[in-house]
Write an enzyme that holds these catalytic residues in place. Sequence first.
Site, PDB file in Angstrom:
ATOM      1  N   SER B 560       0.798  -1.212   0.000  1.00  0.00           N
ATOM      2  CA  SER B 560       0.000   0.000   0.000  1.00  0.00           C
ATOM      3  C   SER B 560       0.836   1.269   0.000  1.00  0.00           C
ATOM      4  CB  SER B 560      -0.941   0.004   1.196  1.00  0.00           C
ATOM      5  OG  SER B 560      -0.189  -0.003   2.376  1.00  0.00           O
ATOM      6  N   HIS B 588      -5.194  -4.770  -0.802  1.00  0.00           N
ATOM      7  CA  HIS B 588      -5.303  -3.739  -1.835  1.00  0.00           C
ATOM      8  C   HIS B 588      -5.483  -4.313  -3.224  1.00  0.00           C
ATOM      9  CE1 HIS B 588      -4.523  -0.095   0.522  1.00  0.00           C
ATOM     10  NE2 HIS B 588      -3.922  -0.936   1.333  1.00  0.00           N
ATOM     11  N   LYS B 620     -11.935  -1.865   0.559  1.00  0.00           N
ATOM     12  CA  LYS B 620     -11.304  -1.117  -0.515  1.00  0.00           C
ATOM     13  C   LYS B 620     -12.139  -1.188  -1.785  1.00  0.00           C
ATOM     14  CE  LYS B 620      -7.706  -1.159   2.439  1.00  0.00           C
ATOM     15  NZ  LYS B 620      -7.156  -2.067   3.399  1.00  0.00           N
TER      16      LYS B 620
END
Lengths: 612, 858
Positions: B560, B588, B620
């Site tokens: 990230s 992610h 996310k």
Amino acid sequence: MDSSQDIASPLLAVLRSLNRTAATVEHYFHKLPGSPILVRYIRSSYQNDPWRSLLELSLIIYVVWTFAKPRTRGEGQTKYWVNMSEKDIDSLVEEFEPAPLVDAPASKTEAAILPSVPTIVGPASHKPKITATGKVALNLASPNWSGFLDNEKLKEVAIRTLREYGTSPCGPPGFYGTLDVHTQLENDLAKCVGQESAIIYAQSFSTVSSVIPAFSKRGDIVVVDKAVNFGIQKGVQISRSTVKWFEPNDMEDLERVLKGVERDAKRKGGPLKRRFIITEGIFENTGELVNLPRIIELKKKYKFRLLLDESYSFGMLGRTGRGVTEYYNIPGDEVDITVGSMATGLNSGGGFCAGSTHVVKHQRINGSAFVYSAALPGALATCGSEAIRMLSTSPQIRTALTDNVKILRTTLAKLEDVSIYIPSDPVSALVHIYMKNPPEDLELEEKLLQDVVDEALSQGVLITRAARLRGQENEMTPTLKIMVSAAFTKKEMEKASSVIKSAITKHFGMNGRYTIKPQGYVVLTEAPHVPSVETIVTFGKLPNTLDFESSLPAGTVRVEFDIKLTSLSSSKACLQGYESQNHLALSPSKSTQIFSLSRVRSVGFFISHPQM
Amino acid sequence: MSPVVNSRKALEPTLGHDSIEDYEYHQQQQTSGLSTSAGSGASSSGGLSGKLQRRQSQLMTAKASFNPINSARTSLLNVLSGAKGNKKKGERAGGANDADVNGGRDLGETPANQVIRNYLMNSSSSSSFISASSTFSNSTNTSRGSGTSAMSKDGILLTPTSSMMASPLSSPELHRHPNGTHSASQLASSLGNSMSKPQSTFNRFDEIDIAPYELSDNMISILEKPLGKAAQRAYALSYNGGKANQVGGHAQDGTMLNVPSGAGAGAQTGAVMGGKSGAKHEEFGFCMNQNWRYTSQYDPKAREAEELQPPYYILLTTYFSYLVMICLGHIRDFWGKRLYPQSYSHLKPSNGYAALNSDFDSFYTRRLKARMDDCFSRPVTGVAGRTIQTFDRVSKDFNENFTLTGTTRRALNISSYNYLGFAQATGGVADAVEAGLKRYGVSSGGVRLEAGTLDLHVQTEKLVSQFVGTEDAMIVSMGFATNSTTIPALVDKGCLVISDELNHASIRFGVRLSAASIRVFKHNDMLALETLLREAISQGQPRTHRPWKKILVIVEGLYSMEGSLVHLPELIVLKEKYKFYLYVDEAHSIGALGPNGRGVCDYFGVDPRSVDLLMGTFTKSFGAAGGYIAGSKEVIDRLRIRSHAMAYAEAMSPLGDDPDRGIHGINHGCLSTLGIGRSARDAPPPSSSGLAHTPGPAVYGPAPASVLPSWLHLSPSLLNGTEGRERLRRLAFNSRYLSGALRKMGFIVYGHRDSPIVPMLLYNPAKMPMFSRMMLDRFGKDKTPIVVVVVAYPATPLISSRVRFCLSAAHTKHDVDVVLRACDEIGDVLDLKHGNKVDRWSAEECIRRAEEVVFSNE
């Protein structure tokens, strides 16, 4: 003749280039600011004391070596290092046989956990529909103190928020995940628990295990109640602080520990360490109520800070559900750090920590579950705020809850100290039920409890056995966990209580009461009620030293029955000796039998009725 | 009140910055205007007055719609404006037929030279319409009736023609005029003409402010629930570029129109956009250009971008800056403790209590980070979509406390992890969440192993495992806790965890709880990992040399802070050789990478079953909450009993759980990319065994429709995966575009080209707050505020402070252009361009040659 001609030409080239390099280095060295000083220093020190130059050189080498060597223990070659050739390593790699990623279930009971977990069809509420039975059950297994679980108002608020704030803030609070509704909820919470400020976490379970290491570091001292919940145990573990345990809710023992800490500090001296007392409002594991006034007295006396986990008491106790402080009428800020949950008390989601501005601000950068996690969805935040508002405006919820708890406790009172033991405080809506005379065998005990749960469910009451992670936490006795809700009417609550009572009675053996005679035989004095296919009626714990009758061979036990086993002619009754796991057939015609049980510590009557 | 005049007026650069701050106000004002302008658009199709026809040029875009709707809306707006006491509006919207009002253009306030701001404001105006309409639901209902009937009668609705949809990037000269004074009439006429003429200017939908907004306005009005299904369908059809008669015909048989000639790729998008998912533009940008799509997939030929080093003076000044700040901090502490002891009370022992926080530990926070605290935790409101509304705040005590000024501004949001843009308050996903909330409430009541298991959880778990391509999956109510509570259930004493040095805090938390030994290897360095593995296996446990019980390698799919991708194929090879277990944290990467959005396995074409455990989050890409862990049934069932979260943590809230988002959200995301019951055409050929290293989806078949709860109604585009794929491809384009263009422009950018996380290096600490503030306050010509995330130590090494852009499918190319221009301007001022020195492109060049940037595999 030039001397250069005496040297072989290839060597000459090398020498020349060396010479040139040396000249360049010298040139640049002189250009460095301060280089003449260095040269002069070395020269004069060498002149005065050649040994000193050597010492200095070795110091420099030592410094370089220190910096160059690996910093972390365990890395690089230690004295335990074994030198191996690549070939050896390859063969070791070849031979490496790792254990499976997960071990197989340790026991049948463990394997039976998952299938026994009830699944709710549709919304969770105080009367959800259960997949297993296909029927609606009274839910005494969800923390739903105020009955907000399926509250229409909250749904409405959630939908409204959804339409305004979307589904998720999609980021951690530090990076544009701080919504105005979060701030609003933080203010509401702080006001509610009477603290200066509050911070919200995205999950209630992770809150306390993140709050503790944010404050208590290596070397700090935490004094912790032995019965605290799993989150606290893990938080304490990860903080790497010095942990001192005290007996569950035992104020004298607490004082003893505090005194000990003080004595140690005086003896050892050194800088002042941070010291915390960590305990719970209503204990998640036992339902006991903390003796807050006494703890506050002690904490002030011994200069400890108090971290109080109100995950279960917030929303349950107090006139408007503000938790233990309200219940005892103690100002909220007497507690240094309050941890609570919106998921249990408010039936929304997430957890919070409240305290002084400094306490809260510190977590905004040091609370790992706060910093490194996405923020709470906006809808859960507004639901939290709304639930707080509903709590403070409707004191009748509290009355209903208290009444319902009373109904349950009065019903169970007749069983208490006969077949069950309830450590939970009479005001607690979280009630844990222990077996009064549990079998030594944990697995059997759990199976028994599960039988009660299943029995209750078949009668339309959902209760649960406290889920445990054996081996990963402080050992806890298996219990039945009952959570009372204000949502039930008096009638429903009475029904639920009597169902629970009869299920317990049936499986913990109220009807088939037994006694253990000193000589080591068991007498079943009352006929057990045998309704279900497989029922363990009752158990007795045999004394460690069995004083066997002389007429009996060593290691045997005589069992007397008063029940008319003739009526069980088609069924199988047996006496079970645990540890040996043997089912011993019991002849239906005799009322007294002698069994040889090797290494038996407990016995139970296991009567099964195949046809029923 | 001639429209031309109006539009000119609109274009006059009158407004300063505060227009955005007064955003709410404008919303109210614009509402009526815009919608009525849509009415004028109806001239091409519905019952038009001659007066309106004269204003063809004013139509701006293909925002044709129906008079009846517009009149209905107008009357609604009357109500609204009446309610708001907006006299001006009331007058304007007087008669149902009074479509004169020249919509949003009529706002004197609209700054002409601030195109994007227009853009944002306009788009947000549509939101106000939505909110307004929901507030006044009665009137909406009334209007709905007429609108719908009219719609089905005329069945026309016209928006961009097929030619426009299909247009390639054919008109670069039509890019936004730098000074923003693109003549509206010219543009409008070109767009208007495009309805008859084939040459297209469709690009402009993205490039230019006006078109999309009004279009969006139109779209929203139609997609809004108040309008019936017929209307939606008609809209979708029209969007597909069908002509009026075609549309009519197809509308009757109630099927989605297969786009006739010319519409080509645009058609799909049209259908997508035409579905219920069509949403507010401030949440999700509208982009029809099929050239601006890319498929995120591993390309073995692509050269990996190298990590460039800055010049030495940058490094020196960076260290020097820290030195100065540390010295200053100590001086301030020294005097502060003496002069203002009460401000330091929590750092000093007092009254027999030790200091609550150590002043040494908190030094960095207090003295360094506090200097730029205004750049962190900015309070926001509303949806974190394509744009976000931030509260303005001031601090009078050096960032100790902040006071909100009461104003807000809407900024382009390039910071949230909203990769697929599913965090929306409108559209199909949000509708499903609402349905779920109505049905399930917000809480699931307790612990999973006790009584917190809902059928929704079970469905979600099935769906997730289907989506990820594993046998089973379990869900946890928080992403952080997914790691921190699962790892201790997997390893204990005598086990070795090998972890990438840049792994997330939750992984470290979990490993610390587990009592297993831990070793770290250099970030993403497979050679270092292999060396370490050889050492670990050959040396065994410390001292005893007993072999390790098991070795668990934990890596992240997409890092990230770095934007780097794990080298999964190499890891799989190593795994086979060294027999370790592999745990991939896809927080992610799930939903953001791979042609099917199923994370790194999908991206590299690796069989997901060759990875032991795949962890991911729903926060996310899926815009929900919580996390999952997926693997074989045996492992997951064991974790269900052993994981802390299952026994003690609250079960996922129906809101966070998504079998359909939120039990809703998540699902939705999954669903849409998964493609439930996908049509045969779209489904990848089922392959019985997905082998590692075979590119392409191996085990990602379409999910059976039974995975979805029966009460859940999703639009076809969400169900069949069209929408999900479209979003993935937009995201991939945006990602490659931004990172590629920034590199071309000379910035030092880390990470993989396909990563939606684009970290751009700033180095000097002082540049972080400056960059963040300048992006928000937008120095430069174009004043669209942009919110960015700046990160520094301890999240990154001390020296490499950076700004981290997170792209989203909600962004349009235009949005990325805005970011590029902003970076260009600010980069020059702050001296940030230290990367690529040869063949540097200007921002405008990058923007012009965007496809080149994206599709080159350098």
